[in-house]
Motif scaffolding. Structure first.
Motif, PDB file in Angstrom:
ATOM      1  N   GLY A 280      -7.544  -2.138   4.809  1.00 41.83           N
ATOM      2  CA  GLY A 280      -6.620  -2.458   5.798  1.00 41.83           C
ATOM      3  C   GLY A 280      -7.676  -2.435   7.155  1.00 41.83           C
ATOM      4  O   GLY A 280      -8.531  -3.027   7.143  1.00 41.83           O
TER       5      GLY A 280
ATOM      6  N   ARG B 275       6.755   4.374   6.442  1.00 40.53           N
ATOM      7  CA  ARG B 275       5.308   4.438   7.133  1.00 40.53           C
ATOM      8  C   ARG B 275       5.314   5.663   7.896  1.00 40.53           C
ATOM      9  O   ARG B 275       6.288   6.307   8.367  1.00 40.53           O
ATOM     10  CB  ARG B 275       5.213   3.343   8.346  1.00 40.53           C
TER      11      ARG B 275
ATOM     12  N   SER C 291      -5.746  -1.409  -7.055  1.00 43.48           N
ATOM     13  CA  SER C 291      -6.352  -2.115  -6.052  1.00 43.48           C
ATOM     14  C   SER C 291      -6.470  -3.437  -6.001  1.00 43.48           C
ATOM     15  O   SER C 291      -6.046  -4.115  -7.014  1.00 43.48           O
ATOM     16  CB  SER C 291      -7.768  -1.296  -5.767  1.00 43.48           C
ATOM     17  N   ALA C 292      -6.736  -4.256  -4.852  1.00 45.92           N
ATOM     18  CA  ALA C 292      -6.318  -5.422  -4.596  1.00 45.92           C
ATOM     19  C   ALA C 292      -6.956  -6.446  -5.647  1.00 45.92           C
ATOM     20  O   ALA C 292      -6.607  -7.311  -6.232  1.00 45.92           O
ATOM     21  CB  ALA C 292      -6.814  -5.934  -3.383  1.00 45.92           C
TER      22      ALA C 292
ATOM     23  N   GLU D 256       1.584   2.966   4.763  1.00 42.46           N
ATOM     24  CA  GLU D 256       3.061   2.520   4.099  1.00 42.46           C
ATOM     25  C   GLU D 256       3.282   2.689   2.736  1.00 42.46           C
ATOM     26  O   GLU D 256       2.180   2.474   1.848  1.00 42.46           O
ATOM     27  CB  GLU D 256       3.092   1.024   4.390  1.00 42.46           C
TER      28      GLU D 256
ATOM     29  N   ASP E  19      -0.231   1.616   0.866  1.00 42.35           N
ATOM     30  CA  ASP E  19      -1.010   0.425   1.681  1.00 42.35           C
ATOM     31  C   ASP E  19      -1.571   1.531   2.870  1.00 42.35           C
ATOM     32  O   ASP E  19      -0.841   1.923   3.794  1.00 42.35           O
ATOM     33  CB  ASP E  19      -0.205  -0.752   2.225  1.00 42.35           C
TER      34      ASP E  19
ATOM     35  N   LYS F 139      -9.521  -6.342   1.045  1.00 46.60           N
ATOM     36  CA  LYS F 139      -8.313  -6.317   0.988  1.00 46.60           C
ATOM     37  C   LYS F 139      -7.864  -4.979   0.908  1.00 46.60           C
ATOM     38  O   LYS F 139      -6.544  -4.331   1.175  1.00 46.60           O
ATOM     39  CB  LYS F 139      -7.429  -6.919   0.041  1.00 46.60           C
ATOM     40  N   ASP F 140      -8.513  -3.934   0.483  1.00 46.74           N
ATOM     41  CA  ASP F 140      -8.196  -2.576   0.422  1.00 46.74           C
ATOM     42  C   ASP F 140      -8.274  -1.712   1.531  1.00 46.74           C
ATOM     43  O   ASP F 140      -7.936  -0.439   1.344  1.00 46.74           O
ATOM     44  CB  ASP F 140      -8.684  -2.059  -0.894  1.00 46.74           C
TER      45      ASP F 140
ATOM     46  N   ILE G 218      -2.413   1.096   6.396  1.00 44.67           N
ATOM     47  CA  ILE G 218      -2.213   0.097   7.439  1.00 44.67           C
ATOM     48  C   ILE G 218      -3.068   0.266   8.724  1.00 44.67           C
ATOM     49  O   ILE G 218      -3.601  -0.661   8.974  1.00 44.67           O
ATOM     50  CB  ILE G 218      -0.821   0.333   8.051  1.00 44.67           C
TER      51      ILE G 218
ATOM     52  N   LYS H 181       3.182   2.747  -4.292  1.00 46.29           N
ATOM     53  CA  LYS H 181       2.132   2.084  -3.988  1.00 46.29           C
ATOM     54  C   LYS H 181       1.895   2.416  -2.546  1.00 46.29           C
ATOM     55  O   LYS H 181       2.711   2.534  -1.644  1.00 46.29           O
ATOM     56  CB  LYS H 181       2.409   0.469  -4.085  1.00 46.29           C
TER      57      LYS H 181
ATOM     58  N   LYS I  91      10.663   1.145   1.927  1.00 45.10           N
ATOM     59  CA  LYS I  91       9.199   1.315   2.637  1.00 45.10           C
ATOM     60  C   LYS I  91       9.380   2.196   3.786  1.00 45.10           C
ATOM     61  O   LYS I  91      10.239   2.176   4.514  1.00 45.10           O
ATOM     62  CB  LYS I  91       8.733  -0.167   3.069  1.00 45.10           C
TER      63      LYS I  91
END
Lengths: 759, 267, 149
Positions: A697, A449, B173-174, A624, A633, A694-695, A635, A631, A447
């Motif tokens: 952040g 960042r 996506s989630a 991240e 994310d 949830k998407d 943050i 994937k 991972k």
């Protein structure tokens, strides 16, 4: 200030949150006919025969209309000030259908079941033609999307219909090629921002009926009631005086509702039948038969000298406007207008663009309006340039951005009146932790960042076109009514315009009644788009309130027998400076309006805008990335905003957070996709994924106020600028994390994964 | 448009099955969340509400789940949060939202054999049997591989064991459908690796599972099992991902799944 | 077919079609807080309670409401208003179209979860989509409401 600058809750907030019946569908008459649309299954075809007899004979079917039943006047659904720059290229129903979803027949029946059953019984035969699906192949394609002779434009927009070119734009200052030769560093790349769906929660809908005077009333979920009125008049070929458009509460718009949708169909049914009619687009129609953001290809070339001053910019744009040209020329123009002025150390700038017709759903207005696409391309290239120059990306911005009092190449003579962009960048760096985090850190197994950034601007209203009028009356009971054509679509403009009026009139907000969005009673306002409302309509409200205030002072002074300069506002009254006399607004109203007064006091103002002062944002993303899967994310996202004076901090913050989330969706998740025959593959929330909670952040907003001398209380706009920074900032962060520069939006995990494989 | 001409609420399974078999377009109504999206014209809708199939209980060494049990009940039931490291609740948590999972039934979810199913993959890693009214009781894997016949899913039986399990899904996506999902479990050093959303329906990686069971989980065998899973199963392409990407994801997720199971074991 | 149910604590008998969904039935009886926005069971706007559990009323066959207790936001004026006040003070209702369903989910969550963490709150409410706010303001409002700010 008592009102301006305060986080006052929306005046309609409790009603809408508690589900009160205040939206279009809630207000429709229960006996309204249900209107449904039979849509084309082909991307490009000519209707050779259409048999409605089996459908018409069904009990409960009120009328079925085909291309044979509509007025023969081409119009545009683009909600723009007259004369519209968008081409008049559509009929209510046409014999040629130009995309999968284009309208073939209008069905009106007593209920939905009957209407849908009737739809099934309509027999249509098509001569199917070869569609233009790839916008990069549109120019010179053997198929011509708009062969008709009667297509027209109000302006020379560079339309060449035989080449599928909807509009062209060229702007050049200085010798760009020569300037690139002189540059120490030149970078260039090609970008593909995608078509994006607005996905407002309330889909498009309208209901229509004839009133006691036989006029057509359209209650419509629209951002542009006055434009809808004009559209209906032209499309239906009836006088505008015979039409009234009312906008109730709106469940979101994001520019989508700056383009007409079902109004013309419901309106036509009401005219033909004399009965109330209701059209509600389902989610599939909203996805596949309205508009989206323009997909584009942008080539950007930047040149800088050794010290990092950007000296030359070349931007070449190809925009996919789909089957009809709503907003095609203006969105194209805004790609350059709202990006190139960011950097003014340039010696030469060139912008060249084309919008092309294809056989896909039309593109239209969408929050950001070209600036979003342009910002992605320009800012991504600036980030490349910074890397080549071995400069910190924030430093290259600080070195090159336009400052207050300066001009820029493509806008000769227009001086920048306000900017705190430099402070926005500094503040954003601090909030995201740029110094510690740039460019990347390993954070455990596979991972990493990293951070990235971008800046953006927009306008506030449209220079020399934008206008708004406002009227404020002192009522017979001592309260005030603010009449405005501004169109609250959830954004809260009814509230902030009242805040401004209350501030000038020095009264509590609850003394002001707002009446808005009704073409019969509202003063003219083009509607809520082009980031206009706070700046332009707000300006009109301020002027109108000041005018009324002066009238109240003068009239009160006359009644009290003193000079106007000897009185002042005090609470809900006017009193003499000496304090020995006063007259309440209620008494003043009584004496002026009732009985023998013969003088209702009214403040009225029309505001035009000669400039369109840019709001600014510095956006910073921390992501991240999973090196094994690609994937990403998100943050943290920090946006520091200069919208001039913040009129209502909470409402401004929510606007910003929502716009950032839409930008995040564009960067990472959302894409309007078509299959090989041109049918939309993403016509539901199952296939078109907007960010869930949830998407997104963590999104953090900060304001760095500036003071815009031409704005009401120093305010500029905020509605659109907020959508622009996430694609380039997130893309930059991903690049900094794993070295993948992905220029095709959205940046899906698989693209990142494949990018890593290729490194 | 979704239509139901007639609707019945039978009192017993035999009657329900009879009505179901009467006509081709007679259909069992689950939670209807998926059903309503289609344009299906249902002749007789068979509603099993009266059959009391909404329950989760322990019976003779099995956890028994009635067909009309909602996904949300599985997600929150102590028997399922406390067994197999909560692999079933874990597999359900990213499906749309609570109100959706309150409506969707386990029977419809399993019977439909959707390729994207999260639940089936997790169930496949456990000792799950499916009880059908006509065809009787059989291992889930057998049910998945047998051709679709009209039948009535009555309940699931999951052997109650100390099986350790883990579930991982990869989503763009989630709340999207999974691009790929993986469930790994282990009991007495016998391993099961199940992979779903390939995008075809879930399957067990037999060879890779055997490898781990025979040779034990070491860093080498874990790598090898992950690789072998990605080689022995087939992957396809759809809008959510290509076959190549799914294969790569499979390797990464299986490895992580095995590590997670090992981590629960040591707890 | 006729169903008997309790709607916001009031017993009613309604005639419904076999393939009618609860959201439409509720709207036709004047419960206009119930909004529909997706047609594919995934936006959460139509959320109501059935026997206290949040459900997508767009996907529940109306006849399945027979014998059940249905609650819409109209039936929870006090509880809903308490939260709506906080939501609105944050400006986080924005267009308001998703608010009633969202509020029904928030109240269900309050009944179901004890002292939820931020992650648990976000997870519980994932089925409620919103396009205006970006969700941050909603989260701020919930934290104030639950006293976990």
């Amino acid at each position: 200030m008592e009102n301006v600058g305060q986080s006052i809750r929306k005046i309609d907030g409790m009603a809408i949150a508690m589900g009160k019946p205040v939206y279009t569908e809630d207000l429709a008459m229960p006996n309204a006919l249900v209107v449904k649309i039979l849509r084309s299954p082909h991307a490009f075809a000519k209707i050779t025969s259409i048999d409605i007899s089996k459908a018409e004979s069904l009990e409960g079917v009120e009328c079925i209309l085909t291309f044979k039943d509509v007025p023969n006047a081409r119009f545009t659904l683009a909600g723009q000030s007259y004369p519209e720059p968008s081409p008049y290229d559509r009929l209510i129903l046409d014999q040629i259908v130009r995309y999968v979803g284009d309208e073939v027949a209008i069905i009106a029946a007593v209920d939905e079941k009957t209407a849908l059953l009737a739809m099934k019984r309509i027999k249509v035969e098509y001569e199917v033609m070869e569609p233009v699906l790839d916008f990069e192949q549109a120019v010179g394609h053997p198929s011509v999307v708009h062969p008709e002779e009667d297509l027209s434009c109000n302006f020379e927009i560079g339309l060449q219909k035989e080449n599928n070119i909807t509009s062209s734009s060229h702007e050049e200052v200085g010798d760009v090629d020569e300037e690139f030769k002189r540059c120490a560093v030149v970078v260039e790349d090609v970008y593909y921002p995608q078509a994006q769906a607005h996905t407002m929660m309330e889909t498009y809908r309208a209901f229509t009926y004839l009133d006691h005077a036989g006029r057509l009333i359209a209650v419509s979920s629209t951002q542009v009631p006055f434009h809808i009125k004009r559209q209906l008049a032209r499309a239906l070929q009836i006088p505008a005086s015979k039409i009234r458009v009312i906008k109730p509460r709106i469940g979101g718009g994001f520019g989508g509702k700056q383009t007409g949708a079902g109004d013309v169909f419901a309106g036509l049914v009401t005219l033909k039948t004399g009965k109330p009619a209701m059209i509600i687009y389902d989610r599939k129609e909203t996805f596949s038969a309205t508009t989206s953001r323009h997909a584009m290809r942008l080539k950007v070339k930047l040149g800088a000298d050794q010290e990092g001053f950007i000296r030359a910019i070349d931007m070449q744009v190809l925009s996919d406007t789909g089957a009809y040209g709503e907003h095609a020329p203006t969105v194209l123009g805004c790609v350059g207008h709202y990006t190139l002025p960011l950097y003014n150390k340039t010696r030469a700038v060139r912008f060249d663009g084309k919008a092309v017709y294809t056989n896909k759903m039309p593109a239209g207005a969408f929050r950001g309006y070209g600036a979003t696409q342009g910002t992605f391309a320009l800012e991504s290239t600036v980030n490349m340039l910074a890397e080549q120059l071995k400069m910190d990306p924030t430093e290259i911005r600080l070195k090159n951005i336009s400052k207050v009092g300066e001009t820029f190449l493509t806008g000769p003579g227009v001086m920048l009146g306000s900017s705190s962009l430099d402070r926005c960048i500094a503040k954003g760096k601090e909030l995201i932790g740029w110094e510690e985090k740039f460019p990347r850190r390993e954070v455990g197994y596979n991972k990493v960042r990293a951070v990235g950034m971008a800046i953006t601007m927009q306008g506030s209203g449209i220079a020399n076109i934008g206008t708004a009028s406002a009227e404020i009356r002192l009522n017979d009971d001592g309260n005030f009514t603010l009449l405005t054509g501004a169109t609250d679509m959830g954004t809260g403009c009814d509230t902030i315009l009242s805040q401004m009026a209350a501030e000038i009139l020095e009264v509590p907000m609850e003394k002001i009644i707002v009446h808005a969005g009704d073409t019969d009673t509202s003063p003219y306002d083009p509607g809520s788009y082009a980031s206009s409302t706070t700046y332009v309509a707000g300006g009109a409200v301020v002027k109108a309130a000041e005018e009324l205030k002066n009238k109240i002072l003068a009239q009160s002074a006359a009644i009290l027998g003193v000079a106007p300069q000897d009185v002042e506002f005090d609470g809900l009254a006017v009193r003499t400076l000496s304090g020995d006399q006063e007259i309440s607004f209620a008494k003043l109203a009584e004496l002026t309006i009732l009985g023998t007064g013969k003088l209702q006091l009214v403040g009225y103002a029309t505001q035009g805008c000669e400039v369109s002062p840019p709001p600014y944002i510095a956006g910073f993303a921390e992501v991240e990335v999973d090196r094994e899967t690609g994937k990403v994310d998100l943050i943290d996202y920090v946006a520091v905003i200069d919208c001039g004076t913040v009129i209502n901090p909470n409402l401004a913050r929510i606007q910003a957070e929502g716009g950032i989330a839409q930008g995040i969706g564009m960067a990472l998740y959302e894409q309007v996709r078509y299959d090989e025959i041109g049918k939309m593959a993403t016509n539901s929330f199952m296939q078109y994924k907007i960010p869930s909670r949830k998407d997104v952040g963590k999104v953090r907003i900060a304001f760095e106020e500036s003071y815009e001398p031409t704005g009401p209380f120093g305010a500029k706009s905020i509605g659109e600028v907020v959508a622009n920074t996430p694609p380039p900032a997130i893309s930059h962060a991903i690049y900094n994390a794993v070295g993948v520069r992905e220029n095709h939006l959205p940046i899906t995990p698989e693209k990142v994964f494949l990018g890593m494989q290729k490194l | 448009m979704f239509t139901i001409l007639d609707l019945v609420q039978p009192d017993n399974l035999a009657e329900a099955y009879q009505i179901l078999s009467d006509k081709r377009n007679n259909t069992i109504l689950g939670g209807c969340a998926f059903l309503k999206m289609g344009k299906k014209r249902i002749n007789t809708g068979v509603d099993l509400t009266k059959l009391k199939l909404n329950y989760i209980q322990e019976t003779d060494g099995f956890i028994e789940i009635g067909a009309m049990t909602s996904l949300r009940d599985i997600e929150t039931h102590p028997l399922l949060t406390e067994h197999y490291n909560g692999v079933l609740p874990q597999s359900l948590r990213d499906i749309i939202g609570v109100q959706f999972r309150n409506g969707v039934t386990v029977g419809a979810s399993v019977y439909s054999k959707y390729g994207f199913s999260d639940l089936i993959t997790a169930l496949l890693s456990l000792d799950t049997e499916v009880e059908l009214f006509k065809a009787g009781r059989m291992p889930l894997a057998d049910f998945l591989s047998k051709p679709k016949e009209k039948d009535l899913l009555v309940r699931l039986w999951i052997k109650k064991t100390k099986r350790q399990a883990s579930y991982l899904s990869f989503r763009n996506s989630a709340s999207d459908y999974a691009v790929l999902n993986v469930a790994v479990s282990m009991l007495n050093n016998r391993w099961t690796i199940a992979v779903g959303a390939r995008p075809s329906k879930a399957a067990i990686a037999i060879s890779a599972s055997a490898l781990l069971s025979l040779e034990g989980a070491t860093s080498e065998t874990i790598e090898e099992a992950a690789k072998r899973t990605s080689e022995e199963l087939s992957f396809g392409t759809n809008t959510r991902g290509t076959a190549t990407y799914r294969k790569a994801l499979c390797r990464a997720l299986v490895k992580r799944g095995i590590m997670e199971v090992l981590a629960c074991k040591s707890n | 077919m006729q169903i008997e149910l309790t709607i916001n604590d009031k017993a009613v008998k309604w005639e419904v079609a076999n393939d009618e969904f609860l959201a439409d039935t509720l709207r036709s009886h004047g419960f206009l807080s119930v909004k529909k926005a997706c047609d594919t069971s995934c936006c959460g706007l139509c959320t109501v309670w059935m026997d206290g559990k949040s459900m997508l009323s767009c996907s529940v066959l109306s006849l399945r409401a027979h014998g059940k207790k249905i609650t819409t936001i109209e039936g929870l004026p006090k509880e809903a208003e308490e939260f709506a006040q906080i939501l609105s003070a944050e400006g986080a209702e924005q267009c308001g179209f998703c608010s009633p369903g969202f509020i029904m989910s928030v109240l269900a969550m309050k009944n179901e979860l004890v002292n939820p963490t931020e992650e648990e709150i976000i997870h519980y409410l994932t089925g409620n989509l919103c396009r205006c706010t970006g969700y941050m303001g909603q989260l701020r409002a919930i934290k104030i409401y639950l006293g976990v700010a």
